[in-house]
Design an enzyme around this catalytic site. Structure first.
Site, PDB file in Angstrom:
ATOM      1  N   SER A 102      28.595 -78.420 -20.375  1.00  0.00           N
ATOM      2  CA  SER A 102      28.559 -77.043 -20.696  1.00  0.00           C
ATOM      3  C   SER A 102      27.218 -76.437 -20.813  1.00  0.00           C
ATOM      4  O   SER A 102      26.374 -76.728 -19.827  1.00  0.00           O
ATOM      5  CB  SER A 102      29.522 -76.645 -21.428  1.00  0.00           C
ATOM      6  OG  SER A 102      29.770 -75.176 -21.806  1.00  0.00           O
ATOM      7  N   ASP A 152      37.972 -72.319 -13.928  1.00  0.00           N
ATOM      8  CA  ASP A 152      36.994 -72.445 -14.823  1.00  0.00           C
ATOM      9  C   ASP A 152      36.399 -70.934 -15.321  1.00  0.00           C
ATOM     10  O   ASP A 152      35.669 -70.585 -14.216  1.00  0.00           O
ATOM     11  CB  ASP A 152      35.851 -73.571 -14.945  1.00  0.00           C
ATOM     12  CG  ASP A 152      34.822 -73.637 -15.850  1.00  0.00           C
ATOM     13  OD1 ASP A 152      34.773 -72.558 -16.703  1.00  0.00           O
ATOM     14  OD2 ASP A 152      34.165 -74.581 -16.065  1.00  0.00           O
ATOM     15  N   HIS A 183      37.535 -74.617 -18.467  1.00  0.00           N
ATOM     16  CA  HIS A 183      36.291 -74.942 -19.042  1.00  0.00           C
ATOM     17  C   HIS A 183      36.338 -76.442 -19.662  1.00  0.00           C
ATOM     18  O   HIS A 183      35.281 -76.967 -20.087  1.00  0.00           O
ATOM     19  CB  HIS A 183      35.509 -74.120 -19.727  1.00  0.00           C
ATOM     20  CG  HIS A 183      33.932 -74.277 -19.877  1.00  0.00           C
ATOM     21  ND1 HIS A 183      33.123 -74.140 -18.583  1.00  0.00           N
ATOM     22  CD2 HIS A 183      33.023 -74.368 -20.963  1.00  0.00           C
ATOM     23  CE1 HIS A 183      31.801 -74.336 -18.951  1.00  0.00           C
ATOM     24  NE2 HIS A 183      31.736 -74.596 -20.261  1.00  0.00           N
TER      25      HIS A 183
END
Ligand code: MLT
Length: 208
Positions: A102, A152, A183
């Protein structure tokens, strides 16, 4: 920068550099590193920016809107840090593999976008396009794993494809692994990254 360094048992294995997601620490991805390459030395880094008390690698103006000036500054700060950490701990600067999730995948991607030969490979879990309108350095042959989600909400599939194209156009050899868990970094995605590493980086390293 706050970090942790763990000396590995296999001197030939690349050093893994770990970049956590928003709100994480330098230790978050240590279990992942063990799964990817148990003999590797590991450098876990903590992002230098705080957002409501949560560590990050660069500021953002809103969800998904990066503070570009800070991103450029923090990318250079990390690039310099990798050099000084190599001097301090004696690992080979030319044999680093990034592992990011991320926000951490985004700063690792930004390092690839801005600097040549910064990594010998990269595992990016749910990365976005860090910057647009840049001429990327020559990434010929650089193995990159992208873990992505078909659903996502933070990094939609079209952005994954855009990143794939940008890295590929610079010469990188990109493998995209798709999951259906938003995610999240799932165990199956982590396993796919480890299998990819064994195929693309561990074997090549043993031959070296
Ligand atoms: C970012 O800001 O880097 C991305 O939006 C991912 C995250 O939520 O941290």
């Amino acid at each position: 920068m706050r970090h942790i360094f763990e000396q590995g048992t296999d001197p030939k294995a690349p050093t893994l550099v770990l970049f956590h997601g928003t709100g994480g620490t330098e230790r978050d991805l240590l279990p992942l590193a063990k799964r990817i390459s148990s003999g590797s030395s590991v450098l876990g880094v903590r992002g230098n920016v705080l957002e409501n008390g949560m560590p990050r690698f660069f500021r953002r103006l809103a969800e998904g809107v990066f503070d570009e000036e800070d991103l450029i500054f923090r990318t250079k700060e990390l690039y310099d840090f990798l050099g000084s950490a190599a001097d301090q701990y004696g690992f080979d600067r030319a044999k680093l593999v990034a592992v990011g999730y991320s926000n951490g995948a985004n700063i690792a991607g930004s390092l690839l976008f801005h600097y040549e030969n910064v990594f010998k490979g990269a595992i990016l879990h749910h990365p976005m396009v860090p910057r647009r309108g840049l001429t990327l350095p020559d990434l010929t042959g650089l193995p990159v794993f992208i873990g992505a989600g078909t659903n996502d909400p933070i990094c939609p599939p079209h952005e994954t494809e855009e990143l794939h194209k940008l890295l590929g156009a610079a010469g990188a050899s990109v493998s995209v692994h798709w999951e259906r868990f938003g995610h999240q970094l799932t165990a199956s995605e982590a396993e796919a990254a480890a299998a990819w590493f064994r195929e693309r980086l561990a074997v090549a390293d043993e031959r070296a």
